[in-house]
Design a protein around this motif. Sequence first.
Motif, PDB file in Angstrom:
ATOM      1  N   ASN A   1      40.267  42.347  47.987  1.00  0.00           N
ATOM      2  CA  ASN A   1      40.815  43.642  48.241  1.00  0.00           C
ATOM      3  C   ASN A   1      40.700  44.540  47.029  1.00  0.00           C
ATOM      4  N   VAL A   2      41.022  44.045  45.927  1.00  0.00           N
ATOM      5  CA  VAL A   2      41.001  44.890  44.587  1.00  0.00           C
ATOM      6  C   VAL A   2      39.573  45.320  44.418  1.00  0.00           C
ATOM      7  N   ALA A   3      38.593  44.127  44.561  1.00  0.00           N
ATOM      8  CA  ALA A   3      37.103  44.127  44.328  1.00  0.00           C
ATOM      9  C   ALA A   3      36.479  45.246  44.957  1.00  0.00           C
ATOM     10  N   ARG A   4      36.862  45.794  46.112  1.00  0.00           N
ATOM     11  CA  ARG A   4      36.392  46.591  46.907  1.00  0.00           C
ATOM     12  C   ARG A   4      36.218  47.999  46.174  1.00  0.00           C
ATOM     13  N   SER A   5      36.953  48.238  45.101  1.00  0.00           N
ATOM     14  CA  SER A   5      36.874  49.288  44.032  1.00  0.00           C
ATOM     15  C   SER A   5      35.788  49.249  43.201  1.00  0.00           C
ATOM     16  N   PRO A   6      35.041  50.414  43.278  1.00  0.00           N
ATOM     17  CA  PRO A   6      33.918  50.518  42.593  1.00  0.00           C
ATOM     18  C   PRO A   6      34.349  50.744  40.950  1.00  0.00           C
ATOM     19  N   GLN A   7      35.578  50.560  40.699  1.00  0.00           N
ATOM     20  CA  GLN A   7      36.022  50.768  39.214  1.00  0.00           C
ATOM     21  C   GLN A   7      36.089  49.209  38.641  1.00  0.00           C
ATOM     22  N   VAL A   8      36.174  48.156  39.670  1.00  0.00           N
ATOM     23  CA  VAL A   8      36.170  46.856  39.177  1.00  0.00           C
ATOM     24  C   VAL A   8      34.649  46.391  38.511  1.00  0.00           C
TER      25      VAL A   8
END
Length: 419
Positions: free
Chosen positions: A101-108
């Motif tokens: 879920n967190v890795a969906r962010s482009p900031q990861v």
Amino acid sequence: MDRRGFLRGVGGLTLGAAVAGCGTAQSAGGPVTVEVWHGQTDTGKKVLDELVAGFHRTHPGIRIDLGGGVLADAMLQKVTAALASGSYPDIAYVFGSDLANVARSPQVVDVTDLVDAGPGFWGPAREAVTVNGRVRAVPALLDSLAVVCNKALFEKAGLPLPEAGWRWSDFVATAGKLTDPGGGVFGTAWPATGDEDTVWRIWPMIWDLGGDVVAGRGIGFADQGVRALEVVRDLAAAKSVYLDPKTGSEQMYQAFESGNIGMVVTGPWQLPDITDAGIDYAVVPLPSFSGRPVTISGPDTWTLFDNGEERVRAARTFLSWLAAPAQDVRWDIGAGSLPLSPQTKNLPAWQEKTAETPGLPAFVDALEHARVRPMHPAYPQVSAAIGTAIVAVLLGRATPADALRDCAAAANAALIIPR
């Protein structure tokens, strides 16, 4: 400190030439500050503080700010809100089950090259940080499940200790023989909150039966789940299982450490408390249906976020230092976790630790046969559905077939929603 209280120290070997060397991340205005939301308390925080102090001595161009003010259990909500506001840390300790879920962010930040150049992580650790073929975090914790047995209760019941290759039917029968209602003794225990602590003990059964957590756009355990829940039903029907109604399983472990439970499925994090309680114990592999070794590992992660090239470079330097065996073994010995790599396992300091800690090698050996939960954004919904089913069977409120039917309906509905 429960399993969520662990993170991973390290140093000695670098994680790759692609990482900037000592002091190179320093900006023109002074050291680069890396904000880390670690979520640790007590022993975990103490060991991390010591490791960071050592890092500062050898990396004057980088300062690690151990902030965040949130426990690891609340990290997903904290990070999600931070990403939405645009004010997020450089590194956060994210549970493996939350990474998708967190890795969906482009900031990861993609850290495939960093992990590729690492110390050779165990397979479960590498698998737990890979989402859709890309490595989205650095392994932070590694554990596995096995069965810890109270040797005195086995002797009192006239039972031999289990051996590798035993079956779930043996486990059920042994739990029944260990149970002594008059003496307040239960054969085994199971968390009954319906959360992930309840759930992750069921997946090795399902994998052993040929099932999987997710298969395409639906669950992969429609039949295997019923068989696994039948084991839960049999334990409950025999009244040989202590049910812990509180999050964290503290009551379950307190009962074991008081000599009131014969067997508990747990991980290496519990051995220090069991030893301190004076329990004479043995560790044996999980039983299976097939006789083949199988277990689960629940790795957690250090996830890196993009706050600009300078801070990313400094954060990568710190994470590479954290993943090297010399600090890894310091963390393992100080906080009771497992080595992140075979390199750490082979260090003399770890070998000395295993020699003085009964049963610890069994958890490390289990990593050869461990699997991890899928890196799927709908996993939390699948987990909630099977958790509800397990509790319903434990409490005698549903048959395995009925509980699994309701589980499938809820989980499949979550899996068909685009994410």
